[in-house]
Design an enzyme around this catalytic site. Structure first.
Site, PDB file in Angstrom:
ATOM      1  N   GLY A  94      40.740  30.888  34.652  1.00 28.83           N
ATOM      2  CA  GLY A  94      39.947  30.149  33.677  1.00 28.83           C
ATOM      3  C   GLY A  94      38.773  30.962  33.160  1.00 28.83           C
ATOM      4  N   GLY A 128      34.277  29.433  31.077  1.00 29.47           N
ATOM      5  CA  GLY A 128      34.821  30.793  31.116  1.00 29.47           C
ATOM      6  C   GLY A 128      33.811  31.843  31.558  1.00 29.47           C
ATOM      7  CG  ASP A 254      43.213  28.193  43.962  1.00 32.19           C
ATOM      8  OD1 ASP A 254      43.342  27.350  44.857  1.00 32.19           O
ATOM      9  OD2 ASP A 254      42.139  28.384  43.366  1.00 32.19           O
TER      10      ASP A 254
HETATM   11  P1  AMP Z   1      37.236  29.503  41.975  1.00 32.40           P
HETATM   12  O1  AMP Z   1      36.504  28.393  42.646  1.00 32.40           O
HETATM   13  O2  AMP Z   1      36.337  30.526  41.343  1.00 32.40           O
HETATM   14  O3  AMP Z   1      38.281  30.121  42.843  1.00 32.40           O
HETATM   15  O4  AMP Z   1      37.992  28.832  40.741  1.00 32.40           O
HETATM   16  C1  AMP Z   1      38.917  27.775  40.839  1.00 32.40           C
HETATM   17  C2  AMP Z   1      39.544  27.548  39.487  1.00 32.40           C
HETATM   18  O5  AMP Z   1      38.554  27.136  38.555  1.00 32.40           O
HETATM   19  C3  AMP Z   1      40.193  28.769  38.879  1.00 32.40           C
HETATM   20  O6  AMP Z   1      41.298  28.365  38.124  1.00 32.40           O
HETATM   21  C4  AMP Z   1      39.101  29.320  37.994  1.00 32.40           C
HETATM   22  O7  AMP Z   1      39.589  30.121  36.957  1.00 32.40           O
HETATM   23  C5  AMP Z   1      38.476  28.046  37.471  1.00 32.40           C
HETATM   24  N1  AMP Z   1      37.060  28.234  37.101  1.00 32.40           N
HETATM   25  C6  AMP Z   1      36.002  28.394  37.928  1.00 32.40           C
HETATM   26  N2  AMP Z   1      34.863  28.526  37.231  1.00 32.40           N
HETATM   27  C7  AMP Z   1      35.201  28.448  35.918  1.00 32.40           C
HETATM   28  C8  AMP Z   1      34.476  28.519  34.694  1.00 32.40           C
HETATM   29  N3  AMP Z   1      33.166  28.686  34.665  1.00 32.40           N
HETATM   30  N4  AMP Z   1      35.183  28.409  33.549  1.00 32.40           N
HETATM   31  C9  AMP Z   1      36.506  28.232  33.549  1.00 32.40           C
HETATM   32  N5  AMP Z   1      37.242  28.156  34.657  1.00 32.40           N
HETATM   33  C10 AMP Z   1      36.611  28.261  35.833  1.00 32.40           C
HETATM   34 MG    MG Z   2      39.699  31.310  42.763  1.00 34.90          MG
END
Ligand code: AMP
Ligand code: MG
Length: 491
Positions: A94, A128, A254
């Site tokens: 994301g 993003g 993930d």
């Molecule tokens: P994470 O907690 O960083 O492992 O992210 C979990 C999911 O949320 C993944 O699909 C990331 O790409 C998405 N994600 C986290 N933060 C953002 C953000 N600021 N914008 C878009 N997607 C996000």
């Molecule tokens: Mg992640």
């Protein structure tokens, strides 16, 4: 051969797969001018980049998403995942965009990924972007893990700008450039398995084997061999985490690498005082990902991975492969603990010794890293108990008894003092990335645009077993006032 950014050969083997696996997407330019706030020469070497290449304006522009690079396909990868035990069918990058992959003179392929470079079709409700604070934490920790000899993604640089991002408060944004041979996750396979898209799933697994586990392709059943190998790598990885006191914080599927790398640094933490129930993620109320839960969760996640392979392997084979997990984990953990205590190999006599030590450390809230490092200097036959060690325990007599037994075991099983001490100092880091250390680097960066602390920490943590006498302060336990810095998933 060394490359400038212009001559860097970029391809994208993942983008040769059908578009079901990813979306083509370009980084979004920043609104304000971006600056390069730190550059990691060790990671640049992996890409065969020319020394000094980071001084060009082009470097800054490319790694802040403001200029494209060498025509490779830029993609965001599609995946799903089990988050805190719940299946989430659609996740994906994301806020990460892979710029392409380059193969260095050693034949190693490295995917280059911008993290925080703007929205993608998988951004869901997100913007993003990534905040400066979380980018600095990932940057420092991935290099710290590398320094500790633990498999991890790497980090090339951070760029930052004054663009505002909205979290609990308004913060500024940054982009981390991350490197890995592959960013495929357990969740990448889950995406296709749970949609019954087994042909695509097979294509993805074949890709992983072809590019990342070519040695398995000759097996009777390469899919089973892949599962066995990922189980072994993951079990060993988590044993290493436990040995250095690393808590990942968000072990969702993930965030689990198909290559057995430490991946996606969020609310991670290193143990300060030894508390096996330590929860580093402020949002993890139930302690699902507490320090002592990590080995169990590793197996749970591997069971999710095994499930995705059941179109290609029998359930019996999957179960038998998973049954190997605890054995592999225990063997690795025992060996690592033996080495931490100064023994070349584990044996059964060391079991009660280790158990008693950890129980006393828990009772006394002994600093995990400091204790083991100071233990390295113990002299086997000098029976005058080391006073600084003793001070770390609430029941000095009980610890004295332990020391007696330990000295006895050293006499029986360990090499002589000199060589044991040298070996122990390679098994017990003097420095780990404690939260308050990262916090200081973050505050200087946020408040004063002073990035010198990042530099200091990177140099220190890339070589955490060395003495660095001038940096002694960083080897001390966290001051009590900062031990409880709360780190949440928000980043
Ligand atoms: P994470 O907690 O960083 O492992 O992210 C979990 C999911 O949320 C993944 O699909 C990331 O790409 C998405 N994600 C986290 N933060 C953002 C953000 N600021 N914008 C878009 N997607 C996000
Ligand atoms: Mg992640």
């Amino acid at each position: 051969m060394k490359h400038t950014l212009k001559s860097l050969p970029l391809s994208n083997s993942f983008a040769k797969l059908p578009e079901d696996f990813y979306a083509r997407v370009e980084p979004s330019p920043t609104l304000n001018a971006a600056e390069l706030i730190h550059f990691n020469p060790a990671a640049a070497k992996l890409l065969d980049l020319l020394p000094g290449c980071h001084h060009s304006t082009e470097f800054k522009a490319i790694f802040s998403g403001n200029q494209s690079i060498n025509n490779a396909a830029h993609i965001a990868m599609r995946y799903a995942g089990h988050q805190f035990g719940q299946f989430v069918p659609s996740l994906g990058d994301g806020r990460a965009i892979m710029l392409g992959e380059t193969t260095n003179s050693l034949g190693q392929a490295w995917e280059i990924q911008l993290k925080g470079s703007g929205m993608t079709p998988f951004s869901r409700m997100g913007d993003g972007r990534a905040v400066l604070r979380s980018s600095i934490r990932e940057y420092l920790c991935s290099e710290a893990m590398f320094g500790l000899g633990i498999a991890t993604t790497r980090a090339l640089c951070i760029t930052a700008c004054d663009d505002k991002v909205y979290r609990e408060q308004i913060e500024t944004s940054a982009i981390l450039t991350r490197l890995a041979p592959s960013h495929v996750r357990f969740g990448s396979l889950e995406y296709f398995y749970y949609r019954d898209k087994f042909e695509l799933l097979k294509q993805l697994i074949d890709y992983v084997i072809h590019y990342h586990y070519p040695e398995l392709s000759g097996n009777d059943n390469p899919y089973l061999a892949l599962l066995q190998e990922v189980i072994a790598r993951t079990a060993k990885l988590i044993a290493q985490w436990q040995a250095v006191g690393f808590c990942h914080g968000v072990m969702n599927t993930d965030n689990m690498s198909i290559l057995g790398l430490t991946l996606d640094y969020g609310p991670f933490g290193f143990l300060d005082s030894y508390n096996p129930h330590h929860i580093c993620n402020h949002s993890d109320h139930a302690g699902r990902y507490a320090y002592d839960q990590q080995p169990q969760v590793g197996l749970w996640n591997l069971a999710c991975l095994a499930q995705t392979l059941t179109p290609f392997i029998s359930e019996d084979d999957a179960r038998q492969a998973l049954d190997q997990y605890w054995q592999i984990f225990a063997t690795e953990q025992q060996q690592l603990m033996a080495r931490k205590l100064g023994f070349e190999n584990h044996n059964d006599d060391l079991e009660p010794l280790t158990k008693s030590l950890l129980s006393q450390m828990q009772q006394s809230q002994t600093d995990y890293t400091c204790f083991f490092r100071q233990l390295c200097d113990l002299e086997r036959d000098n029976n005058q108990a080391n006073p600084t060690l003793k001070d770390m325990f609430l029941e000095p007599e009980r610890f004295d008894q332990w020391l007696k037994d330990y000295r006895q075991a050293l006499r029986q099983y360990a090499p002589p003092d000199m060589s044991r001490q040298i070996d122990m100092k390679q098994a017990n880091p003097k420095y780990v990335l404690r939260n308050h250390m990262a916090q200081l680097a973050i505050e200087k960066a946020e408040q004063e645009k002073d990035y010198s602390e990042i530099d200091r920490l990177i140099r220190l943590l890339q070589n955490p077993f060395d003495e660095h006498a001038e940096m002694q302060g960083y080897a001390n336990p966290a001051p009590e006032s900062v031990e409880q810095i709360a780190i949440s998933c928000s980043s």
